[in-house]
Design a protein around this motif. Sequence first.
Motif, mmCIF file in Angstrom:
data_model
loop_
_atom_site.group_PDB
_atom_site.id
_atom_site.type_symbol
_atom_site.label_atom_id
_atom_site.label_comp_id
_atom_site.label_asym_id
_atom_site.label_seq_id
_atom_site.Cartn_x
_atom_site.Cartn_y
_atom_site.Cartn_z
ATOM 1 N N GLN A 1 9.802 12.669 -0.936
ATOM 2 C CA GLN A 1 10.531 12.480 -2.183
ATOM 3 C C GLN A 1 12.008 12.826 -2.009
ATOM 4 O O GLN A 1 12.885 12.120 -2.519
ATOM 5 C CB GLN A 1 9.919 13.360 -3.276
ATOM 6 N N SER B 1 0.838 -1.204 0.000
ATOM 7 C CA SER B 1 0.000 0.000 0.000
ATOM 8 C C SER B 1 0.873 1.254 0.000
ATOM 9 O O SER B 1 1.051 1.914 1.023
ATOM 10 C CB SER B 1 -0.910 0.017 1.237
ATOM 11 N N ARG B 2 1.458 1.534 -1.149
ATOM 12 C CA ARG B 2 2.303 2.720 -1.281
ATOM 13 C C ARG B 2 1.441 3.975 -1.344
ATOM 14 O O ARG B 2 0.501 4.047 -2.118
ATOM 15 C CB ARG B 2 3.172 2.629 -2.529
ATOM 16 N N LYS B 3 1.789 4.967 -0.547
ATOM 17 C CA LYS B 3 1.067 6.220 -0.552
ATOM 18 C C LYS B 3 1.848 7.265 -1.332
ATOM 19 O O LYS B 3 3.066 7.167 -1.492
ATOM 20 C CB LYS B 3 0.841 6.699 0.887
ATOM 21 N N LYS B 4 1.147 8.272 -1.801
ATOM 22 C CA LYS B 4 1.811 9.347 -2.510
ATOM 23 C C LYS B 4 2.720 10.092 -1.549
ATOM 24 O O LYS B 4 2.304 10.497 -0.462
ATOM 25 C CB LYS B 4 0.779 10.310 -3.104
ATOM 26 N N LEU B 5 3.986 10.269 -1.963
ATOM 27 C CA LEU B 5 4.965 10.894 -1.091
ATOM 28 C C LEU B 5 4.823 12.408 -1.078
ATOM 29 O O LEU B 5 4.519 13.027 -2.094
ATOM 30 C CB LEU B 5 6.384 10.533 -1.546
ATOM 31 N N SER B 6 5.067 12.995 0.075
ATOM 32 C CA SER B 6 5.120 14.452 0.193
ATOM 33 C C SER B 6 6.427 14.939 -0.424
ATOM 34 O O SER B 6 7.297 14.144 -0.806
ATOM 35 C CB SER B 6 5.054 14.860 1.665
ATOM 36 N N GLU B 7 6.588 16.249 -0.503
ATOM 37 C CA GLU B 7 7.835 16.809 -1.033
ATOM 38 C C GLU B 7 9.021 16.355 -0.189
ATOM 39 O O GLU B 7 10.064 15.957 -0.720
ATOM 40 C CB GLU B 7 7.757 18.338 -1.036
ATOM 41 N N ARG C 1 13.672 10.007 0.059
ATOM 42 C CA ARG C 1 13.861 8.786 -0.715
ATOM 43 C C ARG C 1 15.016 8.930 -1.703
ATOM 44 O O ARG C 1 15.772 7.982 -1.932
ATOM 45 C CB ARG C 1 12.572 8.429 -1.470
#
Length: 208
Positions: A55, A46-52, A58
């Motif tokens: 990102q 369940s990958r969620k959209k990353l915040s700034e 990562r």
Amino acid sequence: MARYTGPVCRLCRREGEKLFLKGERCSKQNCAINKRPTAPGQHGTSRKKLSEFGQQTREKQKTKRIYGLMEKQFHQYFEVARSTPGVTGENLLRLLEMRLDNTVYRLGLGRSRTEARQIVRHNLITVNGKKVNIPSYQIKVGDVIQVRDKSKTLQRFKDVLDVTASRSIPEWLSGDAENLRGTVVMKPLREHITYDLRETLIVELYSK
């Protein structure tokens, strides 16, 4: 110097792409990320959209893992890159590329950076004819890196060359596989570093 000793395939799965940390195995079908492309852990699917910020973090983690560095050492490289004239992100990648262990890997004398680091640690490499066993040693333009003469007949290097013979050597290096040596002909440019890295995100992260 501290180093990561856990399962490296887990790192590739965490970043969602191959980081080529295990040499030739990463190019085979039994690569872990081919079998399980999800992130490790019970919530990996369940990958969620990353915040700034996510990102940026990562991207930093991915770059650290590609070059096999821990946080403190990586941050030290950033500080040097920031104080060097030029574009900070490009300076950072150049410093990482010009580490001795990475250069040995780039010349095809190691199947992975981990193996290249081990080769350097085991006193098998010379720079300009002098033994150097420090993986982080910064090489310079004109330096000649080669396997020590008495180590050239080792079976390990024959096995390595069987795997790396088809690997292309970047333009900033000149390789001589027959004699297990290479020369640094120029400083690496950004276009010579073909990894999908967004170094500007790392600069933004550390500049906060």
